[in-house]
Design a protein around this motif. Structure first.
Motif, mmCIF file in Angstrom:
data_model
loop_
_atom_site.group_PDB
_atom_site.id
_atom_site.type_symbol
_atom_site.label_atom_id
_atom_site.label_comp_id
_atom_site.label_asym_id
_atom_site.label_seq_id
_atom_site.Cartn_x
_atom_site.Cartn_y
_atom_site.Cartn_z
ATOM 1 N N ASP A 144 11.815 3.057 -9.965
ATOM 2 C CA ASP A 144 10.368 3.272 -10.075
ATOM 3 C C ASP A 144 9.578 1.979 -9.944
ATOM 4 O OD1 ASP A 144 10.730 5.977 -10.399
ATOM 5 O OD2 ASP A 144 10.601 5.937 -12.595
ATOM 6 N N GLY A 167 5.522 2.888 -5.175
ATOM 7 C CA GLY A 167 4.119 3.099 -5.529
ATOM 8 C C GLY A 167 3.440 1.847 -6.031
ATOM 9 N N ASP A 168 2.983 1.896 -7.290
ATOM 10 C CA ASP A 168 2.303 0.753 -7.907
ATOM 11 C C ASP A 168 3.228 -0.016 -8.843
ATOM 12 O OD1 ASP A 168 -0.127 1.380 -6.641
ATOM 13 O OD2 ASP A 168 -0.628 2.837 -8.209
#
Length: 231
Positions: free
Chosen positions: A52, A56-57
């Motif tokens: 993760d 994304g961010d």
């Protein structure tokens, strides 16, 4: 400005080149088995890509994007004892195999390595297998090494890492999810010469080396195969 003068063209800074650092633990009296180190390094790459923090961010996402936008360069170094303990304190992920431990770190500029990693040795990573390798199990991805090339273990670790990454990119969302949930099962094997010719012409992901070290530019080093994608 006279007609003979050329207009000034602003300099465009060159994009920084990034590399993915991998560090294998090689204790003097207890080195890992070669194939286990290769398989652990390959899994470490896809563990990093699917984390993760790389998406994304996430805190590593920009570094991963900068790295993937250029060559997917990987540099393998070795560490033992206090070196390994210091490297393990840096942000990254340690992946373990049967005998091997490999820590993968978010991509870094090739001219900006953390000092704890920059001082580690690249050369001299030569490992051996003690016996025959087990049969490939159903559901395992297979990273096939070129039987005609001789590479150091460290070079091979980088190459199978490339192969795992190309395979990850080639899989669909459902296949990625299933592979990730299974713990990224994979095997590294050296292909038979006749099989190698078939593999490189099969349309499967092929690693073609840039030729900076050990092998000629354009050499095919690894073919990635995943049983669910075989027709």
């Amino acid at each position: 400005m006279s007609s003979a003068e050329a207009p000034e063209v602003p300099e465009v800074p060159e994009a920084r080149e990034f590399a993915l650092p991998l560090v294998v633990r090689v204790e003097r009296d207890d080195p890992p088995a070669r194939t286990d180190a290769l398989e652990t390094a390959a899994r470490a790459v896809v563990v990093m890509l699917s984390d993760d923090r790389s998406l994304g961010d996430g805190v590593w996402a920009q570094a991963v994007r900068d790295w993937e936008d250029a060559r997917i360069r990987k540099v393998v170094r070795r560490a033992r004892g206090a070196e390994w303990r210091k490297a393990s304190q840096l942000p990254g992920i340690t992946v373990t195999g049967g005998t091997a431990e490999v820590r993968v770190f978010p991509p870094v500029p090739v001219d900006g390595w953390p000092k704890e990693l920059a001082k580690l040795q690249v050369s001299g990573t030569e490992l051996d297998d003690a016996g025959a390798l087990p049969d490939v199990r159903p559901g395992q991805a297979v990273l096939w090494l070129n039987p005609e090339l001789r590479m150091s273990t460290g070079k091979e670790m980088a190459q199978v890492g490339h192969g795992a990454q190309l395979l990850w990119w080639a899989l669909g969302d459902a296949e990625r999810k299933a592979w990730r949930e299974a713990g990224f099962p994979l095997a590294v094997r050296t292909a038979e010469p006749a099989r190698w010719a078939e593999l490189t012409a099969s349309g499967r992901p092929v690693v073609r080396d840039a030729g900076f070290t050990e092998v000629a530019p354009g050499s095919c080093t690894v073919v990635a195969d995943f049983s669910v994608r075989v027709n």
